[in-house]
Design an enzyme around this catalytic site. Structure first.
Site, PDB file in Angstrom:
ATOM      1  CB  THR A 150      -0.896  -0.024   1.258  1.00 41.80           C
ATOM      2  OG1 THR A 150      -1.600  -1.252   1.280  1.00 41.80           O
ATOM      3  CG2 THR A 150      -1.868   1.133   1.261  1.00 41.80           C
ATOM      4  CD  GLU A 151      -1.353   5.064  -0.031  1.00 38.75           C
ATOM      5  OE1 GLU A 151      -1.007   5.528  -1.132  1.00 38.75           O
ATOM      6  OE2 GLU A 151      -2.545   5.075   0.373  1.00 38.75           O
ATOM      7  CG  LEU A 152       4.701   2.267  -4.694  1.00 35.40           C
ATOM      8  CD1 LEU A 152       5.757   2.814  -5.667  1.00 35.40           C
ATOM      9  CD2 LEU A 152       4.501   0.790  -4.967  1.00 35.40           C
ATOM     10  CB  SER A 351      -3.766   3.587   3.494  1.00 38.45           C
ATOM     11  OG  SER A 351      -4.019   3.771   2.116  1.00 38.45           O
TER      12      SER A 351
END
Lengths: 402, 403
Positions: A150-152, A351
């Site tokens: 998630t979100e790198l 997130s």
């Protein structure tokens, strides 16, 4: 020398929490079902993004895949958006399936709920990765080989985990302080790993398309496929250009009127004109190129903001309290075996909820630059925590003390 | 440039925000190259070093005795020894005549008048001398009437003054739109000059809080939610008490502190008893100084539920003295303070929802306060003064050009 474009698009929509008050907690449990006209209506937002982005972009991509046998791309698509597509836009879901059926679109693994579970609960994280894998197998008949968090959000521990889990590659931001003198345009090996390969986003080139494309004040505006291919051809220091971006770049972040679809239409032909140039999926890049060097990332990096850390999600007190409180319920919730309760708890892990509570930009009064369906980060927090309190209420009803 | 200020009150003889705002604005304006003379309706023994204070006294009056607040009667003592009481309207008329008769002996390039009490005087000066008049609106009658029509005599004064004004300054965009909406004045005639906060006036809190009972209750897990202000229809307190009832039902360890006096005092006491939250609501009456500051300091949340608040300085003061705020969306301060909770004044259940959230979450309270303090520390009256000075320059230059 041969060079490849590694195009990777990320598809995600959260289940936004509606305006849900303390007075309702304990009475209604429908946190994610806003009235259709409301800003937090997931159904309305999904309809809009499907119509403006998913459907026209998929139509264009299928056309390109048919026109250019060498064209390939990768994408990740979260469990939460897949469920919404199944429920509210089967046509858009079908267009994604059609894309994958060409055999030249690779799907990347991630958490089903687009969560930050890796940093709070490893068993929960692994459960969500497994859920996502099964959903992808079911809807697309493919088993992901490469992982993105998630979100790198990335660090050495994550790479170590992904290596052990058998992934052949992992994605991260090509952030200068991490790369140092090195270029993002190569394949790397994460520290402390044996087999896995690391692909790092070329954020300058990616953001030229994702953020700057429609900006008339940008010195390079208008960006054409010709100009963009030229930049890549002129870059000697490269084997693979990792262009990672949100799927919604096409048609949503950059509107159709900006010419973004024309750019996409022209890019494969323009790039493939030069002999040796190719497109690769993320797995192919990992299989084809030997790692150039080892990359050490003890701290967590992400693809967001100038800080490239987790501060947009976990930077302030309300974000931290909300996420810690939520994960603290995990054991009790999972033990109930109540699938609806567990699913609601997982949807709250997405997130985006924590991003909406970010106050970094709020003090400046620059509220328009802030993308959120809530009037303020505090409203986002209050709705979220009321849903949290209702989860506790539901646990208490089952006789679980929390 | 010579500026004639027409105002109704200045600290320490002030009843509320009007006097403070006038004083701070003038102080900040004195950085510019202007001479200010401030005409008050009473004799003041204070003499600030940045402007001249003059009392607009009718002929023969030797002393004007202010009793209580701005809206009360004044006692006028004459040379021959006799005394007269005058109510607000007759004071306004006497102020107007006195200012008009003084005009011949004074030199000024522009007139700057604050609120309707001085607008008749400003209009007289414009008729008599042709000097441009700038009207500064700290509130309109509809605000003071809690969103109702208000007093027609006052409305008449406001309307004709706004029509005659060369420029109107409003303390918020909320007020700017109210002037437009109530009187049909074109928006481009009205400029927003937000009030600010004076950092020099901040007094260090003492370690012992005066509200010892509340401190003890907090030690036992109670939370304190506070309102500080006049208890009038404008301030929206009945809705707040109704919301308080919903809070107490869910979070019984919540106390509500009401600091202030006003014509709703008894009504609010009766209402809290009626709602069954009498023992959760504590009335302190009007407070100044330490007791006023400590009320903010002891609070977990400050609430300004006003029906209509042209600006509303208290949330900024709350941040300074240690309380995060929940404010009504019908307030001007919401335009400059972003780190606060907001609610429509009429939305009782949402008001309760937000108060419950604040009671339950220390993270929310701490984050709101930390961010609000950061915002408040960046505020200054200087920006307001610069805007006002630019207005003066434009209108004085216009006069010169016309002449």
């Amino acid at each position: 020398m041969s060079k490849a474009i590694v195009l990777y698009l990320h598809v995600h929509q959260p289940y936004r929490v509606r305006h849900y008050t303390a007075l309702e907690a304990g009475h209604n449990h429908d946190y994610f079902q806003a009235h259709y006209d409301h800003r937090t209506s997931n159904e309305r937002i999904l309809h809009k993004v499907a119509e403006k982005s998913y459907i026209p972009t998929n139509r264009k991509l299928v056309e390109l895949l048919n026109r250019h046998p060498e064209f390939k791309l990768s994408m990740s698509i979260t469990g939460t958006v897949l469920e919404q597509l199944e429920e509210w836009s089967p046509a858009a879901l079908h267009s994604f399936q059609e894309l994958v059926a060409t055999g030249r679109v690779e799907i990347v693994a991630e958490t089903y709920h687009h969560s930050l579970a890796f940093f709070y609960s490893l068993p929960e994280f692994e459960a969500q990765v497994q859920m996502h894998k099964e959903k992808i197998q079911k809807l697309f008949g493919q088993t992901p080989q490469v992982f993105r968090n998630t979100e790198l959000a990335y660090n050495n521990d994550l790479a170590y985990w992904a290596d052990r889990a058998g992934f052949k590659g992992i994605l991260a931001e090509g952030w200068d302080p991490v790369l140092g003198w090195r270029s993002p345009n190569y394949v790397y090996r994460p520290s402390y790993t044996d087999n896995i390969r690391l692909l790092m986003k070329n954020y300058k080139l990616s953001d030229d398309i994702a953020f700057r494309f429609g900006d008339h004040n940008w010195a390079e505006w208008p960006l054409t496929a010709d100009k963009f291919s030229h930049w890549l051809n002129e870059t000697g220091d490269a084997t693979n250009f990792n262009l990672f971006m949100d799927y919604e770049t096409f048609g949503e972040h950059q509107w159709e009127a900006s010419g973004i679809f024309d750019f996409l239409d022209a890019l494969p032909a323009q790039w493939l004109k030069t002999p040796g140039n190719s497109f690769m999926t993320v797995s192919e890049a990992c299989d084809t190129f030997e790692p150039n060097d080892q990359i050490d990332v003890p701290q967590t990096i992400t693809w967001a903001d100038t800080e490239r850390d987790l501060s947009a999600w976990l930077g302030n007190k309300i974000q931290q309290e909300a996420i810690i409180d939520l994960y603290a319920l995990g054991g009790a919730i999972l033990r109930t075996n109540d699938l609806a309760l567990i699913e609601d708890w997982r949807r709250l892990q997405t997130s985006d909820h924590f991003y909406y509570m970010c106050t970094k930009w709020w003090n400046d009064g620059d509220i328009h630059a802030y993308f959120s369906p809530y009037e303020s980060p505090y409203d986002a927090y209050i709705n979220f925590m009321n849903a949290y309190h209702d989860l506790r209420y539901r646990l208490a009803e089952k006789g679980v003390s929390v | 440039m010579k500026v004639l200020m027409l105002g109704w009150e200045l600290p320490p003889h002030n009843s509320g925000g009007l006097g403070v705002a006038c004083y701070q604005l003038c102080k900040a304006l004195s950085r510019h190259n202007i001479e200010m003379e401030f005409i008050l309706p009473y004799f003041s023994d204070e003499q600030p070093d940045f402007m001249k204070l003059t009392a607009a006294s009718p002929r023969g009056v030797t002393e004007i005795i202010k009793s209580g607040i701005a809206y009360d009667s004044y006692k006028y003592r004459y040379q021959d020894g006799h005394e007269e009481y005058h109510d607000l309207y007759s004071q306004v008329a006497m102020y107007e005549h006195a200012v008009a008769s003084m005009a011949d002996e004074m030199e000024f390039d522009i007139v700057h008048a604050h609120d309707w009490l001085t607008f008749r005087a400003a209009m007289r000066l414009k008729i008599k001398t042709g000097t441009p008049i700038v009207l500064h609106v700290h509130s309109v009658e509809a605000d003071r009437a809690g969103g109702e029509h208000g007093n027609p005599l006052v409305r008449d004064i406001e309307e004709s003054a706004f029509l005659m004004a060369d420029r109107i300054l409003a303390v918020s965009d909320f007020t700017r739109r109210a002037i437009h909406h109530e009187y049909g004045i074109p928006l481009d005639k009205i400029e927003v000059v937000h009030n600010s906060i004076d950092h020099d006036g901040i007094v260090q809190l003492e370690p012992d809080n005066i509200y010892r009972y509340l401190a003890t209750m907090k030690g036992q897990g109670y939370k304190v939610i506070t309102n500080i202000g006049r208890l009038t229809i404008q301030k929206g307190l009945p809705n707040w008490l109704r919301a308080a009832q919903l809070v107490v039902q869910r979070e019984p360890k919540t106390l509500f502190l009401v600091v202030g006096s006003g014509d709703q005092y008894q009504e609010l006491i009766e209402l809290s008893a009626e709602l069954g939250i009498g023992k959760n609501v504590i009335f302190t009456g009007f407070q100044r100084g330490k007791a006023w500051r400590d009320a903010f300091a002891i609070s977990d949340l400050f609430v300004m539920p006003s029906v209509s608040e042209p600006f509303g300085l208290t949330p900024l003061e709350a941040a300074v003295y240690g309380a995060p705020s929940l404010i009504s969306k019908q307030s001007g301060v919401a335009e400059v303070l972003h780190s606060c909770l907001r609610v429509d004044f009429w939305d009782v259940s949402e008001m309760a929802n937000q108060m419950i959230a604040a009671v339950r979450s220390s993270a929310l309270r701490d984050q709101l306060l930390e961010n609000a303090r950061a915002e408040v520390s960046m505020m200054s009256w200087r920006e307001a003064a610069d805007k006002v000075y630019a207005v003066y320059q434009r209108h004085v230059a216009q006069e010169v050009a016309l002449a």
